[in-house]
Design an enzyme around this catalytic site. Structure first.
Site, PDB file in Angstrom:
ATOM      1  N   ASN A 295      -7.095  10.049  -0.635  1.00  0.00           N
ATOM      2  CA  ASN A 295      -7.107   8.899  -1.535  1.00  0.00           C
ATOM      3  C   ASN A 295      -6.546   9.299  -2.894  1.00  0.00           C
ATOM      4  O   ASN A 295      -6.447  10.494  -3.209  1.00  0.00           O
ATOM      5  CB  ASN A 295      -8.544   8.394  -1.716  1.00  0.00           C
ATOM      6  CG  ASN A 295      -8.965   7.433  -0.626  1.00  0.00           C
ATOM      7  OD1 ASN A 295      -8.210   6.572  -0.180  1.00  0.00           O
ATOM      8  ND2 ASN A 295     -10.200   7.594  -0.175  1.00  0.00           N
TER       9      ASN A 295
ATOM     10  N   CYS B 272      -4.546  -3.310   2.814  1.00  0.00           N
ATOM     11  CA  CYS B 272      -5.304  -2.190   3.378  1.00  0.00           C
ATOM     12  C   CYS B 272      -5.300  -2.365   4.895  1.00  0.00           C
ATOM     13  O   CYS B 272      -5.803  -3.368   5.401  1.00  0.00           O
ATOM     14  CB  CYS B 272      -6.737  -2.224   2.837  1.00  0.00           C
ATOM     15  SG  CYS B 272      -7.808  -0.973   3.539  1.00  0.00           S
TER      16      CYS B 272
ATOM     17  N   GLU C 176     -10.352  -0.925  -2.641  1.00  0.00           N
ATOM     18  CA  GLU C 176     -10.342   0.288  -1.821  1.00  0.00           C
ATOM     19  C   GLU C 176     -11.128   1.442  -2.429  1.00  0.00           C
ATOM     20  O   GLU C 176     -10.897   1.844  -3.575  1.00  0.00           O
ATOM     21  CB  GLU C 176      -8.903   0.772  -1.595  1.00  0.00           C
ATOM     22  CG  GLU C 176      -8.344   0.321  -0.254  1.00  0.00           C
ATOM     23  CD  GLU C 176      -7.166   1.161   0.182  1.00  0.00           C
ATOM     24  OE1 GLU C 176      -7.304   2.394   0.310  1.00  0.00           O
ATOM     25  OE2 GLU C 176      -6.093   0.561   0.360  1.00  0.00           O
TER      26      GLU C 176
ATOM     27  N   ASN D 235      -2.310   1.644   7.030  1.00  0.00           N
ATOM     28  CA  ASN D 235      -0.957   1.486   6.483  1.00  0.00           C
ATOM     29  C   ASN D 235      -0.280   2.849   6.330  1.00  0.00           C
ATOM     30  O   ASN D 235       0.926   3.000   6.562  1.00  0.00           O
ATOM     31  CB  ASN D 235      -1.001   0.782   5.120  1.00  0.00           C
ATOM     32  CG  ASN D 235      -1.264  -0.702   5.251  1.00  0.00           C
ATOM     33  OD1 ASN D 235      -0.884  -1.321   6.251  1.00  0.00           O
ATOM     34  ND2 ASN D 235      -1.944  -1.281   4.277  1.00  0.00           N
TER      35      ASN D 235
ATOM     36  N   CYS E  63      -6.293   5.918   7.345  1.00  0.00           N
ATOM     37  CA  CYS E  63      -5.514   4.954   6.570  1.00  0.00           C
ATOM     38  C   CYS E  63      -4.527   4.287   7.517  1.00  0.00           C
ATOM     39  O   CYS E  63      -3.599   4.950   8.006  1.00  0.00           O
ATOM     40  CB  CYS E  63      -4.784   5.673   5.438  1.00  0.00           C
ATOM     41  SG  CYS E  63      -3.734   4.587   4.470  1.00  0.00           S
TER      42      CYS E  63
ATOM     43  N   ASN F  24       0.906  -1.175   0.000  1.00  0.00           N
ATOM     44  CA  ASN F  24       0.000   0.000   0.000  1.00  0.00           C
ATOM     45  C   ASN F  24       0.924   1.199   0.000  1.00  0.00           C
ATOM     46  O   ASN F  24       1.735   1.338   0.924  1.00  0.00           O
ATOM     47  CB  ASN F  24      -0.830  -0.060   1.279  1.00  0.00           C
ATOM     48  CG  ASN F  24      -2.186   0.617   1.217  1.00  0.00           C
ATOM     49  OD1 ASN F  24      -2.818   0.753   2.255  1.00  0.00           O
ATOM     50  ND2 ASN F  24      -2.656   0.994   0.058  1.00  0.00           N
TER      51      ASN F  24
HETATM   52  N1  LIG Z   1      -9.422   4.036   0.949  1.00  0.00           N
HETATM   53  C1  LIG Z   1      -9.810   4.154   2.356  1.00  0.00           C
HETATM   54  C2  LIG Z   1      -8.762   4.945   3.162  1.00  0.00           C
HETATM   55  C3  LIG Z   1      -7.415   4.255   3.128  1.00  0.00           C
HETATM   56  C4  LIG Z   1      -7.485   2.934   3.778  1.00  0.00           C
HETATM   57  C5  LIG Z   1      -6.281   2.030   3.573  1.00  0.00           C
HETATM   58  N2  LIG Z   1      -5.270   2.467   2.647  1.00  0.00           N
HETATM   59  C6  LIG Z   1      -5.675   1.639   4.900  1.00  0.00           C
HETATM   60  O1  LIG Z   1      -4.493   1.271   4.953  1.00  0.00           O
HETATM   61  O2  LIG Z   1      -6.425   1.682   5.906  1.00  0.00           O
HETATM   62  C7  LIG Z   1     -11.149   4.882   2.434  1.00  0.00           C
HETATM   63  O3  LIG Z   1     -11.337   5.855   1.718  1.00  0.00           O
HETATM   64  O4  LIG Z   1     -11.965   4.467   3.248  1.00  0.00           O
END
Ligand SMILES: N[C@H](CCC[C@H](N)C(=O)O)C(=O)O
Length: 268
Positions: A74, A207, A197, A85, A83, A22
């Site tokens: 994003n 994720c 995602e 990660n 997020c 990620n």
């Molecule tokens: N795309 C996700 C946020 C990033 C989540 C993901 N990259 C992580 O590591 O939690 C959303 O808009 O809900």
């Protein structure tokens, strides 16, 4: 006039980080140089053909009380929810910048997070989870970002983008959307996960809030009795540990590697 046009262009220093695949554009925005309202710029920087390329963009900013503040976007250019990660990678970035040693407390959109660094492994404490909705064929919960979790017998050939986008844009999620996690049980404490995602609108290699959601969902539905779970993602293995007190999941930690890939500069 030409000088004015050149003055409008900015030389932007950035760092690229990845946590189990990620990946993120990281910007030290303590001097508040980056225009957070420029959605088009964020989307361009995240574009894998016309820009740097990443699943998201993260600003590190000063905080009056805590070590730093996290602002997450994003790849579509919109600011979004937590997020996991990215929070792990931002902690590694803060250490690289000399802001912290091996511990951090920072503010993100969903509140405060504690983090602990042990070489390239970052442990990130996630927000408590008070609600896990069990439906017929899926589980829904929010671990800082919304997650739909469903079991699959085979993940290898699953069209994650096709099936994930149908769920993300369909009822009941519609425009608000959700992230979508497809899970295969490997053993009592190991699960394989592939994630679609929201805001990337594609599969990502892992994720963080997603594997956290999967771990809690597997415990809540009785698929595991363990409270330390290994999640095998396309980009590598993550671990999630947690406790359950009455109806609340707390002391939730997302554990895994975070690495600086390169430093660069771009005129924008
Ligand atoms: N795309 C996700 C946020 C990033 C989540 C993901 N990259 C992580 O590591 O939690 C959303 O808009 O809900």
């Amino acid at each position: 006039m030409l000088i004015l046009i050149f003055a409008m262009l900015m030389e932007l220093t950035f760092y690229k980080y990845q946590g189990t695949g990620n990946d993120f554009v990281m910007i030290d925005n303590r001097q508040q140089i980056f225009d957070k309202n420029n959605t088009k710029l964020v989307a361009k920087l995240c574009n894998r053909r016309f820009g740097i390329g990443a699943d998201g963009l993260i600003l590190l900013e000063n905080h009056p009380k805590w070590d730093f503040k996290m602002v997450y976007f994003n790849a579509d250019g919109n600011e979004s929810s937590m997020c996991g990660n990215g929070g792990r990678c931002l902690t590694a970035f803060a250490k690289f910048l000399g802001i912290i040693e091996n511990k951090a407390i920072f503010e993100a959109i969903d509140g405060l997070h504690h983090a602990i660094l042990d070489n390239h492994v970052v442990k990130l404490q996630m927000q408590d989870v008070l609600s896990v909705e069990i439906h017929n064929q899926h589980v829904f919960l929010n671990t800082g970002s919304p997650h739909h979790v469903q079991m699959e017998t085979q993940l290898k050939n699953l069209d994650v983008k096709e099936l994930g986008s149908k769920i993300r844009y369909g009822n009941p999620y519609k425009d608000e959307g959700t992230n979508v996690n497809f899970v295969k049980k490997l053993s009592d404490n190991r699960f394989q996960v592939r994630t679609y995602e929201r805001g990337v609108e594609d599969e990502t290699l892992s994720c963080g809030t997603g594997v956290t959601a999967v771990a809690l969902a597997m415990y809540e539905t009785g698929e595991t009795k363990n409270k330390l779970i290994v999640l095998e993602t396309e980009g590598g293995n993550l671990q999630v540990s947690f406790e359950k007190n009455k109806d609340t999941y707390n002391n939730i930690w997302l554990i895994g590697p975070a690495e600086q890939v390169f430093k660069g500069s771009i005129t924008c």
